[in-house]
Design a protein around this motif. Structure first.
Motif, PDB file in Angstrom:
ATOM      1  N   ILE B  31     -52.014  41.926   8.618  1.00  0.00           N
ATOM      2  CA  ILE B  31     -52.089  40.528   9.057  1.00  0.00           C
ATOM      3  C   ILE B  31     -51.392  39.605   8.063  1.00  0.00           C
ATOM      4  N   ALA B  32     -51.600  39.897   6.778  1.00  0.00           N
ATOM      5  CA  ALA B  32     -51.037  39.012   5.758  1.00  0.00           C
ATOM      6  C   ALA B  32     -49.515  39.133   5.729  1.00  0.00           C
ATOM      7  N   ALA B  33     -49.030  40.353   5.803  1.00  0.00           N
ATOM      8  CA  ALA B  33     -47.597  40.553   5.575  1.00  0.00           C
ATOM      9  C   ALA B  33     -46.774  40.464   6.852  1.00  0.00           C
ATOM     10  N   PHE B  34     -47.411  40.679   8.010  1.00  0.00           N
ATOM     11  CA  PHE B  34     -46.620  40.772   9.234  1.00  0.00           C
ATOM     12  C   PHE B  34     -45.696  39.577   9.489  1.00  0.00           C
ATOM     13  N   PRO B  35     -46.205  38.337   9.408  1.00  0.00           N
ATOM     14  CA  PRO B  35     -45.312  37.215   9.717  1.00  0.00           C
ATOM     15  C   PRO B  35     -44.052  37.211   8.854  1.00  0.00           C
ATOM     16  N   VAL B  36     -44.204  37.585   7.585  1.00  0.00           N
ATOM     17  CA  VAL B  36     -43.044  37.594   6.696  1.00  0.00           C
ATOM     18  C   VAL B  36     -42.086  38.702   7.132  1.00  0.00           C
ATOM     19  N   TYR B  37     -42.644  39.868   7.440  1.00  0.00           N
ATOM     20  CA  TYR B  37     -41.858  40.990   7.930  1.00  0.00           C
ATOM     21  C   TYR B  37     -41.125  40.598   9.207  1.00  0.00           C
ATOM     22  N   TRP B  38     -41.837  39.948  10.090  1.00  0.00           N
ATOM     23  CA  TRP B  38     -41.290  39.552  11.384  1.00  0.00           C
ATOM     24  C   TRP B  38     -40.156  38.556  11.206  1.00  0.00           C
ATOM     25  N   MET B  39     -40.299  37.675  10.252  1.00  0.00           N
ATOM     26  CA  MET B  39     -39.252  36.685   9.966  1.00  0.00           C
ATOM     27  C   MET B  39     -37.968  37.398   9.548  1.00  0.00           C
ATOM     28  N   THR B  54     -39.936  43.343  25.707  1.00  0.00           N
ATOM     29  CA  THR B  54     -40.810  44.124  24.837  1.00  0.00           C
ATOM     30  C   THR B  54     -40.262  44.078  23.419  1.00  0.00           C
ATOM     31  N   PRO B  55     -41.026  43.473  22.508  1.00  0.00           N
ATOM     32  CA  PRO B  55     -40.516  43.358  21.141  1.00  0.00           C
ATOM     33  C   PRO B  55     -40.412  44.720  20.453  1.00  0.00           C
ATOM     34  N   GLN B  56     -39.424  44.858  19.584  1.00  0.00           N
ATOM     35  CA  GLN B  56     -39.310  46.087  18.795  1.00  0.00           C
ATOM     36  C   GLN B  56     -39.856  45.796  17.407  1.00  0.00           C
ATOM     37  N   PHE B  57     -40.757  46.664  16.955  1.00  0.00           N
ATOM     38  CA  PHE B  57     -41.418  46.385  15.686  1.00  0.00           C
ATOM     39  C   PHE B  57     -40.737  47.030  14.491  1.00  0.00           C
ATOM     40  N   LEU B  58     -39.823  47.943  14.787  1.00  0.00           N
ATOM     41  CA  LEU B  58     -39.171  48.614  13.669  1.00  0.00           C
ATOM     42  C   LEU B  58     -37.743  48.107  13.528  1.00  0.00           C
ATOM     43  N   PRO B  59     -37.204  48.188  12.326  1.00  0.00           N
ATOM     44  CA  PRO B  59     -35.827  47.733  12.137  1.00  0.00           C
ATOM     45  C   PRO B  59     -34.898  48.526  13.042  1.00  0.00           C
ATOM     46  N   SER B  60     -33.965  47.862  13.648  1.00  0.00           N
ATOM     47  CA  SER B  60     -32.993  48.533  14.489  1.00  0.00           C
ATOM     48  C   SER B  60     -31.627  48.099  13.994  1.00  0.00           C
ATOM     49  N   PRO B  61     -30.566  48.784  14.433  1.00  0.00           N
ATOM     50  CA  PRO B  61     -29.235  48.359  14.004  1.00  0.00           C
ATOM     51  C   PRO B  61     -29.087  46.865  14.240  1.00  0.00           C
ATOM     52  N   GLY B  62     -28.876  46.112  13.203  1.00  0.00           N
ATOM     53  CA  GLY B  62     -28.907  44.660  13.343  1.00  0.00           C
ATOM     54  C   GLY B  62     -27.554  44.027  13.139  1.00  0.00           C
ATOM     55  N   THR B  63     -27.611  42.767  12.796  1.00  0.00           N
ATOM     56  CA  THR B  63     -26.383  42.016  12.636  1.00  0.00           C
ATOM     57  C   THR B  63     -26.563  40.993  11.519  1.00  0.00           C
ATOM     58  N   LEU B  64     -25.455  40.594  10.918  1.00  0.00           N
ATOM     59  CA  LEU B  64     -25.518  39.539   9.911  1.00  0.00           C
ATOM     60  C   LEU B  64     -25.110  38.198  10.513  1.00  0.00           C
ATOM     61  N   ASN B  65     -24.897  38.220  11.824  1.00  0.00           N
ATOM     62  CA  ASN B  65     -24.383  37.024  12.482  1.00  0.00           C
ATOM     63  C   ASN B  65     -25.253  35.798  12.273  1.00  0.00           C
ATOM     64  N   ASN B  66     -26.587  35.995  12.300  1.00  0.00           N
ATOM     65  CA  ASN B  66     -27.480  34.854  12.125  1.00  0.00           C
ATOM     66  C   ASN B  66     -27.230  34.169  10.786  1.00  0.00           C
ATOM     67  N   TYR B  67     -27.025  34.988   9.765  1.00  0.00           N
ATOM     68  CA  TYR B  67     -26.767  34.417   8.443  1.00  0.00           C
ATOM     69  C   TYR B  67     -25.418  33.725   8.412  1.00  0.00           C
ATOM     70  N   ARG B  68     -24.434  34.363   9.041  1.00  0.00           N
ATOM     71  CA  ARG B  68     -23.107  33.717   9.100  1.00  0.00           C
ATOM     72  C   ARG B  68     -23.213  32.357   9.761  1.00  0.00           C
ATOM     73  N   LYS B  69     -23.980  32.330  10.870  1.00  0.00           N
ATOM     74  CA  LYS B  69     -24.139  31.065  11.594  1.00  0.00           C
ATOM     75  C   LYS B  69     -24.762  29.998  10.687  1.00  0.00           C
ATOM     76  N   VAL B  70     -25.803  30.418   9.951  1.00  0.00           N
ATOM     77  CA  VAL B  70     -26.476  29.460   9.066  1.00  0.00           C
ATOM     78  C   VAL B  70     -25.499  28.927   8.024  1.00  0.00           C
ATOM     79  N   PHE B  71     -24.725  29.827   7.423  1.00  0.00           N
ATOM     80  CA  PHE B  71     -23.802  29.395   6.373  1.00  0.00           C
ATOM     81  C   PHE B  71     -22.770  28.413   6.914  1.00  0.00           C
ATOM     82  N   LYS B  72     -22.417  28.598   8.179  1.00  0.00           N
ATOM     83  CA  LYS B  72     -21.366  27.744   8.745  1.00  0.00           C
ATOM     84  C   LYS B  72     -21.937  26.472   9.354  1.00  0.00           C
TER      85      LYS B  72
END
Lengths: 300, 287
Positions: B31-39, B54-72
């Motif tokens: 409970i304590a760590a989940f929100p941080v993990y989820w973020m 259906t949410p996936q709870f385990l890491p899956s092949p992801g992307t860095l696009n969100n970070y790129r978007k933030v930086f830009k």
């Protein structure tokens, strides 16, 4: 000062050094905390609306602003809501915090480290980031809470009761770690012999908890409860952000947000200041209580 | 159930209880760590994956696009710069001012000392939220709205009580005798202080400094009111603007922003929390 008892002149001289060292701190605190408190009082006694913001002279109106907020049913509603919200959050934080502290004491060292790590993560998160994360968890469309509860499209933030449910989860989630750690530290101070002696005497776990643990932790519990009350009474960020996400503000305002909205949204700086004064007054009364329980603990 | 019975242990009852305690521990951890993990997890997810039924709870092949978007994104780097500037000013100023005050309160006996300490304790409890209105009017009068200096001064006032209170404990813990010994060896008071006390107080300075850093870095409400131009926003205000603008459609981006904002705080916090926790309940502090 009297010096009838023949104190040497050297001791009588006032040394300037400590005062000099205190000048910067006193100046900043006076300017940025003392003066604003004073200004809050004067604002609350003036007429200060849109015109005054653009330079019109602010007339003194005595206690008119206070009379007008006290006559407003909404103010009493918000105040009651704030007190209930605060009480619920403090009770939940303290009870769960104590339970987790006891749990930490029971756990083996590896599991304890794991739980400590989890709590630390929760504790260290910035309030805004935490609120945004929980907002995502309770998102109407893709939120994991709706998925887990099998409710499609449940909009948590548009109903006051579920709104407060989410806000409470955030506040309690953020508040527990500090309480749990501090109480755990308190628990480790209780001598093991005391507990052993009690269990040899036939005390059940519950009896040991009630007759040894609670009394030993009492001073700490008192301080932590007072601190929690002070903190949960002024909750702002969580409510503000959730309001912006959910759209209903009127039915979910707590005192801090209410004062803010009255001033900046409604351009009634005078009434906003009066509400803030009420908030400060309640806080000061609570603080006096807190300080009394704290000064009993140590010499200032 | 055909599973083999567990081997009989000398104290089966205790064993059984431990399993429950451990399970409970796991539950609390989750409970304590989940929100941080989820973020963090969401911040690396592609948009289509974030919006899966259906949410996936385990890491899956992801992307860095969100970070790129933030930086830009507009004003992100300005917000980082503003936050860093305010934070550094507050950190340095708070340490300097609080240290002087802490020395005064813990090294000298003088008239007004007790009153000062009590004032510090009371002032610490004044809800900042209630003062926004007045502070806004004051800063407006001084032409310090949308000014880094105005915001820094405000934060300084709000972190000072706690920093003084905590540092006071650290200074008091350095035995005065050490300094006096150095002074009888011919050092001046100042020199004795600089060579003996200061190094011993250093860990306290680090801990309190980090506290001031975290406060200034996280603060939201004042920054929201006082820094209302987009190019003056600090990171939390920027993030909230992003969050409001996204209206629940870009959770990947918002979570990437949250992660970026939280990382420095989490790291610093984990480093020093042990030293600071005591200050609030003051159990370890002696004047």
């Amino acid at each position: 000062m009297e010096h009838a008892d023949g104190i040497t002149p050297r001791r009588r001289r006032v040394r300037p050094l400590p005062y000099v060292l205190l000048v910067p701190a006193t100046a900043i605190l006076g300017l940025m905390l003392g003066y604003p408190i004073l200004r809050l009082v004067t604002l609350s006694l003036q007429k200060f609306g849109l015109k005054q913001q653009f330079g019109a002279a602010a007339d003194w109106v005595g206690l008119k602003n206070f009379r007008s907020i006290f006559a407003d049913a909404e103010f009493w509603m918000v105040l009651r809501r704030t007190v209930v919200f605060c009480a619920v959050n403090v009770v939940l934080t303290m009870v769960l915090g104590l339970a987790i502290a006891v749990l930490l004491k029971r756990l083996g060292s590896k599991m304890r480290l794991l739980v400590t790590l989890g709590l630390m993560l929760a504790w260290s998160m910035p309030a805004l980031a935490s609120t945004v994360i929980w907002q995502w968890i309770f998102d109407t469309q893709y939120g994991i809470a709706n998925w887990a509860l099998g409710r499609q499209g449940e909009s948590w933030l548009s109903n006051p009761l579920t709104f407060y449910f989410v806000a409470t989860i955030i506040v309690v989630w953020m508040g527990i770690p500090f309480i749990a750690f501090t109480l755990y530290a308190g628990l480790t101070q209780i001598p093991d012999e005391m507990m052993e002696a009690a269990s040899i005497d036939g005390a059940r776990p519950w009896q040991r908890f009630r007759d040894i643990v609670i009394p030993s932790l009492k001073p700490l519990l008192l301080i932590l409860t007072s601190l929690s009350v002070l903190w949960d009474f002024r909750v702002f960020t969580q409510v503000y952000v959730l309001q912006r996400a959910g759209g209903i503000t009127r039915d979910t305002n707590l005192l801090g947000v209410y004062a803010y909205r009255t001033s900046f949204g409604g351009n009634h700086f005078d009434k906003g200041a009066a509400i803030a004064i009420v908030m400060v007054t309640i806080t000061v009364l609570l603080t006096v209580f807190y300080l009394r329980s704290m000064t009993k603990q140590e010499e200032l | 159930m055909t599973a083999a019975l567990p081997p009989i242990t000398p104290r089966p009852r205790r064993r059984g209880r431990n399993v429950w305690v451990n399970l409970l521990g796991l539950f609390v951890f989750a409970i304590a760590a989940f929100p941080v993990y989820w973020m963090v997890l969401t911040s690396f997810r592609r948009g289509v994956d974030v919006q899966k039924a259906t949410p996936q709870f385990l890491p899956s092949p992801g992307t860095l696009n969100n970070y790129r978007k933030v930086f830009k994104r507009d004003f992100f780097w300005t917000a980082v710069k503003n936050s860093l500037t305010v934070t550094l000013i507050v950190l340095v100023a708070a340490l300097f001012v609080a240290f002087l005050a802490a020395v005064a309160v813990s090294r000298f006996r003088f008239r007004g000392r007790r009153a000062f300490v009590i004032a510090i304790l009371i002032v610490q409890m004044v809800p900042a939220e209630a003062l926004i209105i007045a502070l806004f009017r004051i800063l407006d009068g001084w032409d310090l709205i949308n000014s880094i200096i105005g915001l820094s001064l405000t934060y300084l006032a709000f972190v000072l009580p706690f920093t003084i209170w905590t540092l006071r404990g650290f200074v008091a813990n350095v035995p005065k005798e050490l300094e006096e010994a150095a002074m009888t060896d011919g050092s001046s008071r100042m020199r004795a202080f600089m060579t003996i006390t200061l190094p011993l107080v250093a860990p306290g300075l680090v801990a309190t400094g980090v506290f001031a850093f975290i406060q200034a870095w996280n603060e939201f409400i004042f920054a929201l009111v006082v820094m209302n131009k987009p190019d003056k926003q600090t990171l939390p205000v920027w993030l909230q603007a992003f969050n409001e603008g996204a209206k629940g459609t870009d959770w990947g981006g918002v979570m990437a922003g949250s992660t970026l904002m939280a990382i420095p705080v989490v790291i610093f916090f984990l480093l020093v929390q042990r030293r600071v926790v005591g200050g609030l309940t003051a159990g370890a502090v002696k004047g």
